[in-house]
Design an enzyme around this catalytic site. Sequence first.
Site, short mmCIF file in Angstrom:
data_model
loop_
_atom_site.label_atom_id
_atom_site.label_comp_id
_atom_site.label_asym_id
_atom_site.label_seq_id
_atom_site.Cartn_x
_atom_site.Cartn_y
_atom_site.Cartn_z
N TYR A 1 3.47 6.49 15.51
CA TYR A 1 2.06 5.73 15.31
C TYR A 1 1.07 6.65 15.85
CZ TYR A 1 -1.54 2.04 16.06
OH TYR A 1 -2.62 1.04 15.59
N VAL B 1 0.81 -1.10 -0.04
CA VAL B 1 0.05 -0.06 0.05
C VAL B 1 0.93 1.45 -0.01
CG1 VAL B 1 -1.78 -1.06 1.06
CG2 VAL B 1 -0.32 0.17 2.64
N SER C 1 -6.91 5.05 15.75
CA SER C 1 -6.48 4.45 17.18
C SER C 1 -6.59 5.16 18.42
CB SER C 1 -4.70 4.00 17.19
OG SER C 1 -4.54 3.52 18.44
#
Length: 253
Positions: A163, A63, A151
């Site tokens: 992240y 991706v 998240s």
Amino acid sequence: MDLNGKVIVVTGGGQGLGRSMAITLAAKGAKLALIDLSREKLDEAVELCKAAGGDAKAYIANVTKEDDVISTFDQIVEDFGSFNGIINNAGILRDGLLIKVKDGEIVKKLSFTEWQDVIDVNLTGVFLCGREAAERMIKLGIEGVIINISSLSRAGNIGQTNYSAAKAGVAAMAVSWAKELARYGIRSAAIAPGIIATDMAASMKPEALENLTAAAPLKRMGTPEEIGHTCAYIFENDYFTGRIIEMDGGLRL
């Protein structure tokens, strides 16, 4: 959206949360296009989706590579003849403190590679797949749905500079796309899971996992099936767009 017969792409669909979400949608009669890097895991996921009651096909693609994404999405439309939605789920972890200090000495910095790897998969990958999904739905004249998996860490978390930044970004992109794409009948939303019982959670240090679970009001991890149920809700509720559902058991970092 009635999911029966609809074509839904799931990135990272060969394992973990992606596979579970795909199975949930397959049980509602959806046709799944599963994208991942492991042929073995994809083949297992395809069989599980078929056993659940839906059709499924596997696609090997990275991706983070624009050419890969474009050619894969073209192939999906050729194979299924339609394109109704996507779950942007593919993601990786490369956790580490921005600066690690021991006995007053700096012993490690979060490396550029650790930063870039996560941004490439978790943010750029979502951008590329979301863009190509929207283009094909518009060209086909199909009203569809884009779901980004964010998240709980999007609010910022120790040891997750990379992240957290990526997951905040995919949540913001979902809202932006909802505003841009509504004129074409395309809805966009995000889900921000907390601690979910997947292989990614199992890779955490046991004491950290135990502390996070204890901090949640429900005193347990979520299940992949519960996230799958949330995805189905977003697809099926035609008035839902531009919002992030926090599926975290009430946990706040």
